[in-house]
Design a protein around this motif. Structure first.
Motif, PDB file in Angstrom:
ATOM      1  N   ASN A 630       7.335  10.028   7.532  1.00  0.00           N
ATOM      2  CA  ASN A 630       8.116   9.753   6.182  1.00  0.00           C
ATOM      3  C   ASN A 630       8.306   8.596   5.607  1.00  0.00           C
ATOM      4  O   ASN A 630       8.391   8.891   4.648  1.00  0.00           O
ATOM      5  CB  ASN A 630       9.766  10.640   7.155  1.00  0.00           C
ATOM      6  N   ALA A 631       8.003   7.378   6.305  1.00  0.00           N
ATOM      7  CA  ALA A 631       7.813   6.633   5.749  1.00  0.00           C
ATOM      8  C   ALA A 631       6.619   6.279   4.515  1.00  0.00           C
ATOM      9  O   ALA A 631       6.368   6.095   3.560  1.00  0.00           O
ATOM     10  CB  ALA A 631       8.027   5.308   6.828  1.00  0.00           C
ATOM     11  N   ARG A 632       5.514   6.911   5.734  1.00  0.00           N
ATOM     12  CA  ARG A 632       4.381   7.037   5.213  1.00  0.00           C
ATOM     13  C   ARG A 632       4.186   7.532   3.835  1.00  0.00           C
ATOM     14  O   ARG A 632       3.394   7.641   2.483  1.00  0.00           O
ATOM     15  CB  ARG A 632       2.816   7.263   5.965  1.00  0.00           C
ATOM     16  N   GLU A 633       4.871   8.832   4.187  1.00  0.00           N
ATOM     17  CA  GLU A 633       4.100   9.867   3.093  1.00  0.00           C
ATOM     18  C   GLU A 633       5.097   9.613   1.584  1.00  0.00           C
ATOM     19  O   GLU A 633       4.803   9.583   0.668  1.00  0.00           O
ATOM     20  CB  GLU A 633       5.018  10.867   3.164  1.00  0.00           C
ATOM     21  N   ALA A 634       6.672   8.699   1.903  1.00  0.00           N
ATOM     22  CA  ALA A 634       7.379   8.200   0.856  1.00  0.00           C
ATOM     23  C   ALA A 634       6.912   7.037  -0.085  1.00  0.00           C
ATOM     24  O   ALA A 634       6.458   7.555  -1.229  1.00  0.00           O
ATOM     25  CB  ALA A 634       8.317   7.497   1.681  1.00  0.00           C
TER      26      ALA A 634
END
Length: 905
Positions: A630-634
């Motif tokens: 989720n952090a990477r996608e954000a």
């Protein structure tokens, strides 16, 4: 092994400056492709990630807007560096022509001098001195923010390389027919004494008036009425216009009028510019002092009469009694004289938009002047095509409308400025009338051979060097290695208030001079405002100095708070107390790490295979895996607040409040092997968590990372062999270049996630019920749980010890029906009941419930009375519905409290 000591209190002042110096001195901010980069031999990727910093004004001081902008860039740059991308963030400052010259001129004024007293050469020397002093301050501030820029590549918009680029661009535009000099109506700042571009004018709603005047026919047959917001400019009128389709005035076209207070005659003309429905349908035309009138004057070949001196006073083209007066002074006198002559009808108070200088806030005057202009339409067409073809992408997409509207309605750019500090215009004039535009200094006229040639005294608009920033900083127009490797840049991170000034122009310049858009991603963030939504300013006294916040809470607290609040497409509202949130989070990271490292005493770190992990361990790795994804996608989508929320939720909630607390069971009840296994897994999770957090809070994570027994952790990972759940990555000496956690499919475990979600639901529900009942968190109570067969909540039967530990219980009993003396709560697949036995102070609890019941009953009575009165008839429907919902919730609580009280009797 021995316990590893962290200081008891988190104190960023003890390590932030030390760590930053270490990063810079060892070259960790250099791209990995640089031969002298400390990670050159570990280079993982040929993917380039390049960002150029929006250069702050060299004479300015960093404000909270810079704090936000620099923070967001630093986060994404650190993230890509950890991903293994060949990452470059270029720093620099802007020479800020008008602003810097104003600083020096104010200082001279205090000495009783002006720039003319010094002369151009000495004034420039003085300005360089001031520039160097301010530059050092700006750099120190950026370092305090923790900017991971490559200082070895720092640039200045007035350095030698950029000066060469600026001259090359000016001459190239001239050669291509896109640069010209002409007499045009420009925006003029009387205080700065210079022309301004259209987008350097701030339009402010200002109290004024519409003044109604009479103009008499030259033949004495009557008079007409016109209206203006600036009656003092009527001396520059060269016509009065009517709409050609206005039947009232068709017969008057060509008739002559007497200009009031003068002996001059002007014609009535017909032009479609006039709105026949507005006012009297007659408009005075003053070509030298209104942009629309200028266009009318060109169409009708009208005389152009300039009324102003460069300092904003009236010149010799007005009657003698008004000469030398400022416009507002002349306005009063003109109205008095018109009134005396019977030619003033009256005035209507009004609020209208008035242009002000974006630098000094002085009212801008339309002013007739010879200036240098860039033809923008051909450049804008290329820039629009680049957007349509997907070469540039805006985040968020809504700013595309702003970009396209400006590009489609663009005007030529006035680039000459009547100041001394800046890039001198590379044009020379010979007495024979020849104009020479050259890349090299000119000493001789190529036409007549005369050496009596003089360079244009003006300088170029500051933005003329800034629009070249993405490629000039990489060495253009030379074919440098940096230009070949790092251009086009990847991303631009900037605020929406300079889309016109800078973003759009950079796109046009990049396409025109390199054939490529200068960047692909354009992240437009909001402005930092106070809690009331007001823009921060000195006049309001609501500004926040980021250095004050850093001094109080540390750089990490500032960075995390700003990123957490930076929702895409929204402004950031803060006050000083807002940064306590970031400070609390850094404290949490520090204290959790201190607890884990402090429990290493007497423990041995051992290799742990996936098969050695218990269900709790697998759950935390699953949660960590989801957080990394989720952090990477954000971050890839420039959704900073989503990324910050993700890492916050993972570390504070999942890791600290659940996993670390639950592992205490292993240390309390496990044998030595279990304790060694548990601490080994804990350190693995902590190490990977620090990598997850690093872009957001780089200093505190780096400091903790340096304390970890990394060599043993990594060696044990290797000994454990091939793994899917546990991290199997290598590490760097410093966290700044350690690998960012990756999502791994093998770490996903939907079954365990569902089981722990049910477990957490039960524990949260019990905690909530305890709080609602006012039970002291330290008091141990007994719980009865009714489980729905086949539900995910069946896991609770297996995790009794964990439930007892995390919910503060003495005993958990599983039942088939609600106990008679109990207070309950319901969740998915379960009902939980606090047993009202000797562990509960029933008298105290009864008083607590009765007090709450009395309050809710009074609230319900007030709300019912409100809804039965006139409120329901006159208030907006959504407000009335909100009150009804509030009443329903209150009644629900009343009913629940009644059952609680009944159970206690």
């Amino acid at each position: 092994m021995h316990a590893i000591e962290l200081e008891k209190a988190y104190n960023p002042k003890e390590f932030e400056d030390r760590i930053y110096s270490q990063w810079v001195e060892k070259g960790y901010f250099k791209p990995s492709s640089d031969s002298d980069s400390p990670v050159h031999s570990q280079k993982k990727s040929n993917i380039k990630y390049t960002v150029v910093i929006p250069p702050p004004n060299v004479t300015g001081v960093l404000h909270m807007g810079h704090g936000l902008n620099n923070t967001l860039q630093d986060i994404v740059v650190r993230y890509h560096r950890m991903k293994g991308d060949d990452t470059l963030w270029i720093p620099g400052t802007d020479h800020a022509g008008i602003a810097t010259q104003n600083v020096v001129e104010r200082a001279l004024k205090k000495e009783g001098k002006s720039r003319n007293d010094l002369g151009r050469e000495k004034f420039i020397e003085r300005t360089w001195e001031v520039t160097h002093e301010h530059h050092d301050t700006i750099v120190k501030q950026q370092k305090k923010l923790g900017n991971s820029v490559d200082w070895s590549r720092e640039r200045f918009t007035y350095d030698e390389g950029l000066s060469k680029a600026v001259r090359d661009v000016f001459v190239t535009l001239y050669e291509r027919g896109l640069m010209y000099k002409g007499q045009r109506l420009v925006n003029w700042c009387p205080r700065c004494g210079t022309a301004l571009a259209d987008d350097e004018v701030d339009h402010v709603d200002t109290q004024g008036a519409m003044y109604h005047l009479f103009y008499e026919y030259a033949d004495g047959s009557g008079k007409i009425e016109v209206a203006t917001t600036r009656p003092e400019t009527f001396f520059g009128d060269t016509a009065v216009a009517v709409n050609p389709d206005d039947e009232r005035y068709k017969a008057l076209v060509g008739k002559m009028l007497k200009l009031p207070l003068t002996g001059k005659e002007i014609p009535i003309i017909a032009d479609s510019y006039v709105d026949k429905e507005f006012g009297t349908g007659m408009v005075k035309i003053t070509p030298a002092h209104d942009p629309n009138d200028w266009e009318v004057g060109l169409r009708h070949n009208l005389e152009v009469v300039n009324l102003l001196n460069p300092d904003g006073t009236l010149n010799d083209n007005v009657p003698e009694k008004y000469r030398g007066l400022k416009c507002e002074q002349a306005r009063k006198l003109v109205i008095e004289d018109l009134t005396e002559a019977g030619l003033f009808k009256g005035e209507e108070k009004m609020v209208h938009s008035v242009g002000h200088c974006y630098r000094c806030k002085t009212v801008v005057e339309p002013y007739l002047s010879y200036q240098w202009f860039v033809k923008m339409k051909p450049l804008a067409e290329k820039a629009l095509k680049a957007w349509r073809d997907g070469e540039i992408v805006f985040y968020p997409r809504k700013w595309e409308n702003t970009y396209t509207h400006w590009m489609e309605n663009i005007r030529d750019w006035c680039v000459s400025r009547q100041i001394w500090w800046g890039h001198r215009i590379p044009a020379w004039y010979c007495e024979c009338g020849e104009t020479i535009v050259s890349r090299e200094d000119v000493t001789k006229c190529p036409k007549c051979g005369s050496t009596n040639v003089k360079q244009d005294p003006d300088v170029l608009d500051t933005w003329f060097s800034s629009w070249l920033w993405p490629f000039s900083t990489l060495g253009w127009p030379e074919n440098t290695k940096d230009l070949a490797e790092f251009y086009p840049t990847t991303a631009l991170v900037t605020a929406y208030d300079i889309i016109f000034f800078w973003v759009s122009r950079m796109i046009m310049a990049g396409l025109e001079f390199t054939g490529k858009a200068p960047f692909h991603d354009i992240y437009i963030h909001g402005l930092v405002r106070d809690k009331q939504g007001r823009k921060m300013s000195k006049s309001l006294g609501n500004g926040i100095d980021p250095l004050d916040i850093i001094d109080q809470y540390g750089s990490d607290a500032l960075k995390f708070t700003l990123s957490y609040l930076a929702a895409q497409g929204q402004d950031v509202l803060v006050d000083n107390d807002s940064f306590k949130m970031g400070s609390r989070f850094c404290n949490k990271v520090w204290n959790a790490s201190r607890y884990i490292l402090g429990n290493l005493e007497g423990r041995n770190l051992i290799p742990v295979k996936d098969s050695d992990l218990n269900e709790l361990d697998k759950w935390i790795f699953t949660a960590l895996n989801a957080a990394a994804k989720n952090a990477r996608e954000a971050l890839d989508g420039y959704r900073y607040n989503d990324a910050a929320s993700t890492v916050y939720e993972f570390f504070w909630n999942n890791f600290c409040d659940w996993y670390v607390e639950a592992t205490k069971l292993s240390f309390w009840h496990g044998d030595d092997h279990e304790k060694d296994r548990a601490v080994s897994v804990l350190l693995n999770v902590l190490e990977e968590s620090l990598r997850l957090l690093h872009p957001f809070i780089p200093f505190v994570t780096e400091e903790i990372y340096s304390k970890l027994p990394l060599a043993e952790i990594i060696e044990n990972r290797k000994k454990a062999g091939e793994q899917k759940v546990m991290s199997n990555e290598t590490y760097s000496d410093l966290l700044v270049t350690a690998p960012y956690p990756e999502f791994t499919a093998g770490r996903e475990n939907a079954e365990i996630t569902a089981r722990f979600a049910a477990l957490q639901d039960l524990i949260r529900s019990v905690r909530g019920l305890r709080n609602e009942c006012g039970v002291n968190p330290a008091d141990k109570i007994n719980l009865a749980v009714l489980i729905e067969k086949g539900s995910a909540a069946e896991v609770c039967r297996e995790k009794v010890e964990m439930i007892q530990l995390l919910a503060g219980l003495s005993k958990v009993e599983f039942v088939d029906a609600k106990p008679t003396k109990s207070i309950g709560t319901v969740g998915v697949g379960f009902e939980a009941f606090i047993i009202l036995d000797e562990n509960i102070n029933k008298e105290q609890l009864l008083l607590h419930f009765q007090k709450d019941l009395e309050k809710d009953q009074k609230d319900a009575e007030r709300t019912e009375a409100k809804l039965n009165g006139k409120f329901a008839e006159h208030a907006p429907a959504e407000v009335v519905q909100a009150e009804r919902d509030k009443l329903a919730e209150t009644k629900r609580r009343i009913e629940k409290l009644g059952t609680y009280i009944e159970a206690l009797k």
